[in-house]
Design an enzyme around this catalytic site. Structure first.
Site, mmCIF file in Angstrom:
data_model
loop_
_atom_site.group_PDB
_atom_site.id
_atom_site.type_symbol
_atom_site.label_atom_id
_atom_site.label_comp_id
_atom_site.label_asym_id
_atom_site.label_seq_id
_atom_site.Cartn_x
_atom_site.Cartn_y
_atom_site.Cartn_z
ATOM 1 N N TYR A 149 0.824 -1.214 0.000
ATOM 2 C CA TYR A 149 0.000 0.000 0.000
ATOM 3 C C TYR A 149 0.856 1.261 0.000
ATOM 4 O O TYR A 149 0.456 2.289 -0.529
ATOM 5 C CB TYR A 149 -0.932 0.032 1.217
ATOM 6 C CG TYR A 149 -2.254 -0.664 0.991
ATOM 7 C CD1 TYR A 149 -2.285 -2.020 0.708
ATOM 8 C CD2 TYR A 149 -3.450 0.029 1.059
ATOM 9 C CE1 TYR A 149 -3.486 -2.662 0.500
ATOM 10 C CE2 TYR A 149 -4.661 -0.612 0.850
ATOM 11 C CZ TYR A 149 -4.673 -1.954 0.575
ATOM 12 O OH TYR A 149 -5.866 -2.573 0.361
ATOM 13 N N LYS A 182 3.099 -15.463 1.925
ATOM 14 C CA LYS A 182 3.451 -16.371 0.826
ATOM 15 C C LYS A 182 4.971 -16.450 0.733
ATOM 16 O O LYS A 182 5.587 -15.880 -0.168
ATOM 17 C CB LYS A 182 2.804 -15.916 -0.489
ATOM 18 C CG LYS A 182 1.410 -16.528 -0.646
ATOM 19 C CD LYS A 182 0.770 -16.283 -1.982
ATOM 20 C CE LYS A 182 1.400 -17.058 -3.120
ATOM 21 N NZ LYS A 182 1.057 -18.502 -3.142
ATOM 22 N N ASP A 196 -2.900 -18.018 0.168
ATOM 23 C CA ASP A 196 -3.911 -18.550 -0.757
ATOM 24 C C ASP A 196 -4.638 -19.740 -0.123
ATOM 25 O O ASP A 196 -5.863 -19.844 -0.178
ATOM 26 C CB ASP A 196 -3.299 -18.911 -2.126
ATOM 27 C CG ASP A 196 -2.119 -19.876 -2.034
ATOM 28 O OD1 ASP A 196 -1.548 -20.031 -0.932
ATOM 29 O OD2 ASP A 196 -1.768 -20.486 -3.060
ATOM 30 N N ASP A 235 -6.453 -7.174 3.480
ATOM 31 C CA ASP A 235 -7.560 -6.511 2.788
ATOM 32 C C ASP A 235 -8.462 -7.567 2.154
ATOM 33 O O ASP A 235 -9.684 -7.541 2.300
ATOM 34 C CB ASP A 235 -6.983 -5.573 1.720
ATOM 35 C CG ASP A 235 -8.074 -4.853 0.938
ATOM 36 O OD1 ASP A 235 -9.019 -4.365 1.578
ATOM 37 O OD2 ASP A 235 -7.975 -4.800 -0.302
ATOM 38 N N ASP A 263 -12.312 -9.314 3.576
ATOM 39 C CA ASP A 263 -13.574 -9.290 2.818
ATOM 40 C C ASP A 263 -14.169 -10.694 2.732
ATOM 41 O O ASP A 263 -15.381 -10.877 2.830
ATOM 42 C CB ASP A 263 -13.362 -8.740 1.397
ATOM 43 C CG ASP A 263 -13.628 -7.239 1.305
ATOM 44 O OD1 ASP A 263 -13.642 -6.567 2.360
ATOM 45 O OD2 ASP A 263 -13.809 -6.737 0.178
HETATM 46 C C1 IPM Z 1 -10.526 -1.438 3.300
HETATM 47 C C2 IPM Z 1 -10.736 -0.773 1.983
HETATM 48 C C3 IPM Z 1 -9.574 0.185 1.726
HETATM 49 C C4 IPM Z 1 -8.321 -0.635 1.630
HETATM 50 C C5 IPM Z 1 -9.757 1.099 0.510
HETATM 51 C C6 IPM Z 1 -11.027 1.919 0.610
HETATM 52 C C7 IPM Z 1 -8.567 1.989 0.298
HETATM 53 O O1 IPM Z 1 -10.868 -1.726 0.986
HETATM 54 O O2 IPM Z 1 -10.411 -0.720 4.315
HETATM 55 O O3 IPM Z 1 -10.485 -2.667 3.340
HETATM 56 O O4 IPM Z 1 -7.981 -1.180 0.559
HETATM 57 O O5 IPM Z 1 -7.631 -0.754 2.641
HETATM 58 MG MG MG Z 2 -10.930 -3.738 1.685
#
Ligand code: IPM
Ligand code: MG
Length: 369
Positions: free
Chosen positions: A142, A193, A226, A250, A254
């Site tokens: 990042y 990884k 993975d 990240d 999700d």
């Molecule tokens: C998160 C989001 C952010 C990230 C974006 C909005 C920059 O996806 O907080 O998970 O990638 O960290």
């Molecule tokens: Mg995210």
């Protein structure tokens, strides 16, 4: 009574609506004399860009640095798709994380009993799920330099992002993972990884060294990221705390979020180092969901992740653990009574909007408090 300074950054899309429900909860704590929260409100994301041409102003950054906690809504939307890259809405969030040095991102994934059927996995796989993804938040790809697109002059361009980790960055996030595990089921799974990435080799090496340095009571395992993603959807209940880098965190968070039925349910906390004098950590609390521009301003958004993020602030910034538990219990009870926003609606339940959901949680808190 303790007094705390909160900076509210509602942001874009559904951010202001869900923040409205947290404001009710904050006011409830103030009115009942449980704590005194002073709030200021700032702009972030597209809202800040429209006002000052930046994703967050220096003045609002100063307020954030001076606050006891930042309560953050969501940023982004198609309206700002064409703004310069360094001024895009997400840049405001990334600046807050980087400048406040919020390196530890806690993303719990909890399945509320009332919602076990809303998961994309079968009930027995997710019922009772309670895991925590600890994502490193200020390093890795990042922020690594160089990060650029160069013109090679032959009709080709080259894009470079840099994945970089120093020992201290891995060590400090590993320590937090072990400390958090001790308050839970005492297990940490580290994901990287190392089979293809040097940063993965160092990550694993440092996590093992930190574990030996006073955390041997905690059970440590390692997984390639993975395979970790695969295991998260195959058998998520095997995990307690997962510690991983910024990008894998990240993605994996999700995946973990969706196991719970809706992104609208999940809170997060981003914490910095403990101050040597006060022991306080800089902190930002935000829902995992985004700005959901498609449903914004319609009063449809689910405010639970935002309210649960405030509960995390009570827990991690203000030492109000019992009150944090009460807010979490109020959320579970509200769901138990059948209240559902559209994102988690099920047959036979009572579909409500943002404000009604917020009021219902508050009513449960009132009944318990
Ligand atoms: C998160 C989001 C952010 C990230 C974006 C909005 C920059 O996806 O907080 O998970 O990638 O960290
Ligand atoms: Mg995210």
């Amino acid at each position: 009574m303790s007094s705390y300074k909160l900076l509210l950054l509602p942001g874009d899309g559904i951010g202001p609506e869900v923040m409205g429900e947290v404001k009710k909860v904050i006011a409830w704590f103030n009115v009942h004399g449980i704590a005194h929260f002073e709030t200021e409100t700032g702009l972030v994301g597209g809202a800040a860009y429209d006002a000052h041409g930046e994703a967050i102003s220096d003045a609002d950054m100063d307020l954030a640095q001076g606050s006891d906690a930042v309560i953050f809504g969501a940023v982004g939307g198609p309206r700002w798709d064409d703004v310069p890259y360094d001024k895009r809405p997400e840049a405001g969030l990334l600046r807050l994380r980087k400048d406040m040095a919020l390196y530890a991102n806690l993303r719990p994934a909890i399945v509320y009993p009332a919602l076990a059927d809303a998961s994309s996995l079968k009930r027995p796989l997710v019922e009772g799920l309670d895991l925590l993804i600890l994502r490193e938040l200020t390093g890795g790809v990042y922020f690594g330099q160089p990060k650029e697109i160069t013109d090679l002059g032959n009709g080709q361009k080259r894009a470079v992002d840099t994945q970089v980790y120093d020992t201290y960055e891995i060590d400090r996030i590993a320590r937090i993972a072990f400390e958090l595990a001790r308050t839970r089921r005492n297990q940490v799974c580290s994901m990287e990884k190392h089979n293809v990435m040097k940063s993965g080799v160092l990550w694993k090496e440092v996590v093992i060294a930190t574990h030996k340095d006073g955390f041997q009571d905690v059970q440590l395992s390692h997984m390639l990221a993975d395979a970790g993603g695969m295991q998260l959807v195959r058998n998520p209940k095997q995990f307690d705390v997962i510690v991983t880098d910024n990008l894998f965190g990240d993605i994996l968070s999700d995946v973990a979020a969706m196991l719970t039925g809706s992104l609208g349910m999940l809170p997060s906390a981003s914490l910095g180092a403990a101050d040597a004098k006060t022991g306080r950590r800089k902190a930002l609390y935000e829902p995992v969901h985004g700005s959901a521009p498609d449903i914004a301003v319609k009063g449809l958004a689910n405010p639970i992740a935002m309210i649960a993020s405030f509960a995390m602030a009570l827990r991690y910034s203000f030492g109000m653990v019992e009150w944090a538990d009460k807010v979490d219990t109020a959320i579970a009870a509200t769901l138990g009574k059948g209240f559902r926003t559209g994102d988690i609606m099920q047959a036979g339940m009572n579909q409500v909007g943002t404000a009604e959901m917020g009021d219902a949680v508050l009513a449960q808190l009132q009944a318990a408090g």
